[in-house]
Design a protein around this motif. Structure first.
Motif, PDB file in Angstrom:
ATOM      1  N   TRP A   1       0.833  -1.194   0.000  1.00 36.59           N
ATOM      2  CA  TRP A   1       0.000   0.000   0.000  1.00 36.59           C
ATOM      3  C   TRP A   1       0.871   1.248   0.000  1.00 36.59           C
ATOM      4  O   TRP A   1       1.903   1.283   0.654  1.00 36.59           O
ATOM      5  CB  TRP A   1      -0.913   0.011   1.225  1.00 36.59           C
ATOM      6  CG  TRP A   1      -1.963  -1.046   1.160  1.00 36.59           C
ATOM      7  CD1 TRP A   1      -1.909  -2.278   1.735  1.00 36.59           C
ATOM      8  CD2 TRP A   1      -3.198  -0.977   0.459  1.00 36.59           C
ATOM      9  NE1 TRP A   1      -3.034  -2.984   1.434  1.00 36.59           N
ATOM     10  CE2 TRP A   1      -3.850  -2.203   0.660  1.00 36.59           C
ATOM     11  CE3 TRP A   1      -3.815  -0.007  -0.311  1.00 36.59           C
ATOM     12  CZ2 TRP A   1      -5.105  -2.481   0.110  1.00 36.59           C
ATOM     13  CZ3 TRP A   1      -5.063  -0.286  -0.849  1.00 36.59           C
ATOM     14  CH2 TRP A   1      -5.693  -1.502  -0.639  1.00 36.59           C
ATOM     15  N   GLN A   2       0.440   2.257  -0.730  1.00 39.87           N
ATOM     16  CA  GLN A   2       1.133   3.545  -0.769  1.00 39.87           C
ATOM     17  C   GLN A   2       0.177   4.606  -0.239  1.00 39.87           C
ATOM     18  O   GLN A   2      -0.946   4.740  -0.712  1.00 39.87           O
ATOM     19  CB  GLN A   2       1.545   3.893  -2.200  1.00 39.87           C
ATOM     20  CG  GLN A   2       2.265   5.223  -2.300  1.00 39.87           C
ATOM     21  CD  GLN A   2       2.710   5.520  -3.734  1.00 39.87           C
ATOM     22  OE1 GLN A   2       2.799   4.644  -4.575  1.00 39.87           O
ATOM     23  NE2 GLN A   2       2.993   6.787  -3.977  1.00 39.87           N
TER      24      GLN A   2
ATOM     25  N   ALA B   1      -2.990   0.798  -4.010  1.00 34.54           N
ATOM     26  CA  ALA B   1      -2.097  -0.307  -4.346  1.00 34.54           C
ATOM     27  C   ALA B   1      -2.563  -0.870  -5.683  1.00 34.54           C
ATOM     28  O   ALA B   1      -3.647  -0.549  -6.170  1.00 34.54           O
ATOM     29  CB  ALA B   1      -2.138  -1.388  -3.270  1.00 34.54           C
ATOM     30  N   ILE B   2      -1.734  -1.712  -6.263  1.00 36.78           N
ATOM     31  CA  ILE B   2      -2.111  -2.413  -7.490  1.00 36.78           C
ATOM     32  C   ILE B   2      -1.859  -3.896  -7.273  1.00 36.78           C
ATOM     33  O   ILE B   2      -0.851  -4.294  -6.670  1.00 36.78           O
ATOM     34  CB  ILE B   2      -1.344  -1.880  -8.724  1.00 36.78           C
ATOM     35  CG1 ILE B   2      -1.906  -2.489  -9.986  1.00 36.78           C
ATOM     36  CG2 ILE B   2       0.143  -2.096  -8.590  1.00 36.78           C
ATOM     37  CD1 ILE B   2      -1.495  -1.774 -11.247  1.00 36.78           C
ATOM     38  N   GLN B   3      -2.827  -4.700  -7.727  1.00 36.81           N
ATOM     39  CA  GLN B   3      -2.702  -6.147  -7.599  1.00 36.81           C
ATOM     40  C   GLN B   3      -3.344  -6.783  -8.829  1.00 36.81           C
ATOM     41  O   GLN B   3      -4.542  -6.574  -9.085  1.00 36.81           O
ATOM     42  CB  GLN B   3      -3.390  -6.635  -6.319  1.00 36.81           C
ATOM     43  CG  GLN B   3      -3.240  -8.112  -6.086  1.00 36.81           C
ATOM     44  CD  GLN B   3      -3.940  -8.554  -4.820  1.00 36.81           C
ATOM     45  OE1 GLN B   3      -5.067  -8.178  -4.557  1.00 36.81           O
ATOM     46  NE2 GLN B   3      -3.250  -9.356  -4.032  1.00 36.81           N
ATOM     47  N   ASP B   4      -2.581  -7.527  -9.564  1.00 37.91           N
ATOM     48  CA  ASP B   4      -3.080  -8.185 -10.778  1.00 37.91           C
ATOM     49  C   ASP B   4      -3.759  -7.191 -11.718  1.00 37.91           C
ATOM     50  O   ASP B   4      -4.841  -7.452 -12.245  1.00 37.91           O
ATOM     51  CB  ASP B   4      -4.047  -9.317 -10.417  1.00 37.91           C
ATOM     52  CG  ASP B   4      -3.382 -10.391  -9.579  1.00 37.91           C
ATOM     53  OD1 ASP B   4      -2.185 -10.654  -9.797  1.00 37.91           O
ATOM     54  OD2 ASP B   4      -4.049 -10.952  -8.694  1.00 37.91           O
TER      55      ASP B   4
ATOM     56  N   LEU C   1      -6.448  -0.772  -6.157  1.00 39.80           N
ATOM     57  CA  LEU C   1      -7.104  -0.905  -4.861  1.00 39.80           C
ATOM     58  C   LEU C   1      -6.988   0.421  -4.124  1.00 39.80           C
ATOM     59  O   LEU C   1      -5.923   1.037  -4.132  1.00 39.80           O
ATOM     60  CB  LEU C   1      -6.450  -2.007  -4.043  1.00 39.80           C
ATOM     61  CG  LEU C   1      -6.286  -3.366  -4.722  1.00 39.80           C
ATOM     62  CD1 LEU C   1      -5.484  -4.304  -3.830  1.00 39.80           C
ATOM     63  CD2 LEU C   1      -7.632  -3.954  -5.069  1.00 39.80           C
ATOM     64  N   VAL C   2      -8.064   0.854  -3.478  1.00 36.66           N
ATOM     65  CA  VAL C   2      -8.077   2.098  -2.715  1.00 36.66           C
ATOM     66  C   VAL C   2      -8.732   1.807  -1.372  1.00 36.66           C
ATOM     67  O   VAL C   2      -9.757   1.112  -1.302  1.00 36.66           O
ATOM     68  CB  VAL C   2      -8.883   3.203  -3.445  1.00 36.66           C
ATOM     69  CG1 VAL C   2      -8.838   4.505  -2.664  1.00 36.66           C
ATOM     70  CG2 VAL C   2      -8.376   3.410  -4.858  1.00 36.66           C
ATOM     71  N   ARG C   3      -8.147   2.345  -0.284  1.00 36.27           N
ATOM     72  CA  ARG C   3      -8.735   2.170   1.048  1.00 36.27           C
ATOM     73  C   ARG C   3      -8.351   3.329   1.949  1.00 36.27           C
ATOM     74  O   ARG C   3      -7.441   4.097   1.646  1.00 36.27           O
ATOM     75  CB  ARG C   3      -8.261   0.867   1.678  1.00 36.27           C
ATOM     76  CG  ARG C   3      -6.801   0.905   2.113  1.00 36.27           C
ATOM     77  CD  ARG C   3      -6.390  -0.371   2.786  1.00 36.27           C
ATOM     78  NE  ARG C   3      -5.014  -0.271   3.302  1.00 36.27           N
ATOM     79  CZ  ARG C   3      -4.382  -1.243   3.904  1.00 36.27           C
ATOM     80  NH1 ARG C   3      -4.966  -2.416   4.065  1.00 36.27           N
ATOM     81  NH2 ARG C   3      -3.148  -1.071   4.348  1.00 36.27           N
TER      82      ARG C   3
END
Length: 64
Positions: free
Chosen positions: A5-6, A22-25, A29-31
């Motif tokens: 996560w950044q 973040a990036i996954q596959d 992703l955002v949280r």
């Protein structure tokens, strides 16, 4: 290895409002760090369109 996560440079630890991405596959992703189990999943194109709209002021009515 887990998701890397950044945190946004505009986030503050003192107030606990840290936006992280973040990036996954090839999925973005955002949280929020204070609710790490609630994750928004989107594509690069959709995130880019959202950010362009935010920069253009399209969502200002939600924060004023």
């Amino acid at each position: 290895m887990g998701i890397q996560w950044q945190k946004s440079s505009f986030s503050t630890d003192a107030e606990g409002n840290c936006l992280e991405v973040a990036i996954q596959d090839d999925v973005i992703l955002v949280r929020e760090s204070d609710a790490p189990d609630m994750v928004i999943r989107t594509t690069r194109a959709k995130l880019a369109a959202f950010l362009e709209g935010a920069k253009a002021g399209e969502f200002d009515r939600f924060v004023n």
